[in-house]
Scaffold this motif. Structure first.
Motif, short mmCIF file in Angstrom:
data_model
loop_
_atom_site.label_atom_id
_atom_site.label_comp_id
_atom_site.label_asym_id
_atom_site.label_seq_id
_atom_site.Cartn_x
_atom_site.Cartn_y
_atom_site.Cartn_z
N VAL A 145 0.86 -1.18 0.00
CA VAL A 145 0.00 0.00 0.00
C VAL A 145 0.90 1.23 0.00
O VAL A 145 1.82 1.33 0.82
CB VAL A 145 -0.93 0.02 1.24
CG1 VAL A 145 -1.74 1.30 1.28
CG2 VAL A 145 -1.83 -1.21 1.25
N HIS A 146 0.63 2.15 -0.92
CA HIS A 146 1.37 3.40 -0.99
C HIS A 146 0.39 4.54 -0.74
O HIS A 146 -0.56 4.71 -1.51
CB HIS A 146 2.01 3.59 -2.38
CG HIS A 146 3.01 2.54 -2.72
ND1 HIS A 146 4.34 2.63 -2.35
CD2 HIS A 146 2.89 1.36 -3.37
CE1 HIS A 146 4.98 1.56 -2.77
NE2 HIS A 146 4.11 0.77 -3.40
N GLN A 147 0.60 5.29 0.31
CA GLN A 147 -0.28 6.43 0.60
C GLN A 147 0.18 7.59 -0.28
O GLN A 147 1.32 8.01 -0.23
CB GLN A 147 -0.20 6.81 2.07
CG GLN A 147 -1.16 7.91 2.43
CD GLN A 147 -1.20 8.15 3.94
OE1 GLN A 147 -1.29 7.21 4.71
NE2 GLN A 147 -1.12 9.38 4.32
N ILE A 148 -0.75 8.12 -1.06
CA ILE A 148 -0.42 9.20 -1.98
C ILE A 148 -0.73 10.55 -1.38
O ILE A 148 0.03 11.49 -1.49
CB ILE A 148 -1.15 9.00 -3.33
CG1 ILE A 148 -0.62 7.72 -3.99
CG2 ILE A 148 -1.00 10.20 -4.24
CD1 ILE A 148 -1.37 7.30 -5.20
N GLN A 149 -1.86 10.64 -0.72
CA GLN A 149 -2.26 11.91 -0.12
C GLN A 149 -3.14 11.63 1.09
O GLN A 149 -3.99 10.74 1.04
CB GLN A 149 -3.05 12.74 -1.14
CG GLN A 149 -3.53 14.07 -0.60
CD GLN A 149 -4.16 14.92 -1.70
OE1 GLN A 149 -3.77 14.84 -2.85
NE2 GLN A 149 -5.12 15.71 -1.33
N LYS A 150 -2.93 12.37 2.16
CA LYS A 150 -3.78 12.23 3.35
C LYS A 150 -4.20 13.62 3.77
O LYS A 150 -3.37 14.48 4.02
CB LYS A 150 -3.04 11.53 4.48
CG LYS A 150 -3.92 11.33 5.70
CD LYS A 150 -3.29 10.46 6.74
CE LYS A 150 -4.22 10.38 7.92
NZ LYS A 150 -4.49 9.04 8.35
N SER A 151 -5.52 13.83 3.83
CA SER A 151 -6.05 15.15 4.17
C SER A 151 -6.76 15.17 5.52
O SER A 151 -7.43 16.13 5.84
CB SER A 151 -7.04 15.60 3.08
OG SER A 151 -6.38 15.70 1.85
N GLY A 152 -6.64 14.08 6.28
CA GLY A 152 -7.29 14.04 7.59
C GLY A 152 -7.79 12.65 7.92
O GLY A 152 -7.51 11.67 7.21
N ASP A 153 -8.55 12.58 8.99
CA ASP A 153 -9.11 11.32 9.49
C ASP A 153 -10.06 10.73 8.45
O ASP A 153 -10.98 11.38 7.97
CB ASP A 153 -9.85 11.59 10.80
CG ASP A 153 -10.36 10.34 11.48
OD1 ASP A 153 -10.38 9.27 10.86
OD2 ASP A 153 -10.76 10.45 12.65
N SER A 154 -9.84 9.46 8.10
CA SER A 154 -10.64 8.82 7.04
C SER A 154 -12.12 8.71 7.41
O SER A 154 -12.96 8.56 6.53
CB SER A 154 -10.09 7.44 6.71
OG SER A 154 -10.23 6.56 7.81
N THR A 155 -12.46 8.80 8.70
CA THR A 155 -13.87 8.73 9.08
C THR A 155 -14.62 10.01 8.72
O THR A 155 -15.84 10.05 8.77
CB THR A 155 -14.04 8.47 10.59
OG1 THR A 155 -13.46 9.54 11.33
CG2 THR A 155 -13.40 7.15 10.99
N GLU A 156 -13.88 11.05 8.35
CA GLU A 156 -14.51 12.33 7.98
C GLU A 156 -14.13 12.76 6.57
O GLU A 156 -14.37 13.90 6.18
CB GLU A 156 -14.12 13.41 8.99
CG GLU A 156 -14.63 13.09 10.40
CD GLU A 156 -14.27 14.16 11.42
OE1 GLU A 156 -13.66 15.17 11.05
OE2 GLU A 156 -14.62 13.96 12.58
#
Length: 194
Positions: A145-156
Motif C-alpha cells: 500500500v502506498h499512501q499518496i495523499q492524506k487530508s485528515g481522518d478517514s472517518t470524515e
C-alpha cells in the motif's frame, strides 16, 4: 459517536453477497462474512437518510431491532437487469459491502428499490453474531500500500483507492507514478481544487 462506540468496533465486517435474477426478480444470499482490521467509514451519521442508490445495507441491533447503521449503494447487477439479455437469462453476480464490525448480535439486511413504487423492499435479512465461527478471520494478503495523499481522518473524508490491475509486479513504480499523476490532475480540476 457514542452510538458507534456502543454498537461497533473500529474494524469492518465485509459482507459478500450474491444478487441473482433477471428482469423480473432478484433474490439475494450472503456468501461470506469477513472480519477486516480497519473501519474507514463514518463514526457519526451512521444512518444514511439520503435515499440515494438502488440498494441499501441496513444493520439492526438484534436485542431491540433498532436500526444502527445504513448505507445506500448501486451495483452493476442493477444495470444489467435493464438489458435485453436479462429478459431471457438469469445470472448471479457477487457483490461486497462493508459495515462497522458489531460488538453485539445484529441483523444484516439488504434491500432493493422497486422501480414500480420507488420504495426499498427487503431481499434478505440475516442474523450475524460477531463471535460466530462462520466469520472468516484468516490472515489477509500482504499487499503493498502506498499512501499518496492524506487530508485528515478517514472517518470524515472520502477515501479513494487505486488498484494496480493491469500492471505487473515489475511495474510497481510505474503504477505509483501514474497514481500520483492522476491524483495531481484530479485535485487541479474543479470542484476538487483546494
Amino acid at each position: 459517536q457514542s452510538d458507534f462506540n456502543t454498537y461497533f468496533e473500529k474494524k469492518s465486517l465485509r459482507v459478500d453477497f450474491a444478487l441473482s435474477g433477471n428482469l423480473t426478480s432478484q433474490p439475494a444470499a450472503i456468501q461470506q462474512l469477513r472480519e477486516e482490521p480497519v473501519w474507514g467509514g463514518p463514526v457519526k451519521n451512521l444512518i444514511d437518510k439520503s435515499g440515494y442508490g438502488g440498494y441499501y445495507i441496513n444493520v439492526y441491533d438484534k436485542a431491540t431491532d433498532r436500526l444502527i447503521y445504513s448505507r445506500g449503494f448501486n451495483t452493476l447487477f442493477e444495470e444489467w437487469r435493464s438489458t435485453e439479455q436479462a429478459k431471457t437469462e438469469t445470472q448471479s453476480w457477487t457483490n461486497s459491502a462493508s459495515v462497522p464490525f458489531p460488538k453485539v448480535p445484529v441483523y444484516v439486511e439488504i434491500t432493493a428499490r422497486d422501480k414500480a413504487d420507488m420504495q426499498f423492499h427487503p431481499l434478505l435479512k440475516q442474523e450475524v453474531d460477531p463471535k460466530s465461527i462462520f466469520i472468516d478471520r484468516g490472515k489477509l494478503k500482504a499487499n503493498k500500500v502506498h499512501q499518496i495523499q492524506k487530508s485528515g481522518d478517514s472517518t470524515e473524508k472520502v477515501d479513494l483507492v487505486f488498484i494496480a490491475e493491469g500492471y505487473t509486479a515489475d511495474e510497481q513504480e510505474k503504477f505509483v507514478a501514474d497514481a500520483n499523476r492522476f491524483t495531481e490532475a484530479l485535485f487541479a480540476t474543479p470542484p476538487f481544487t483546494t
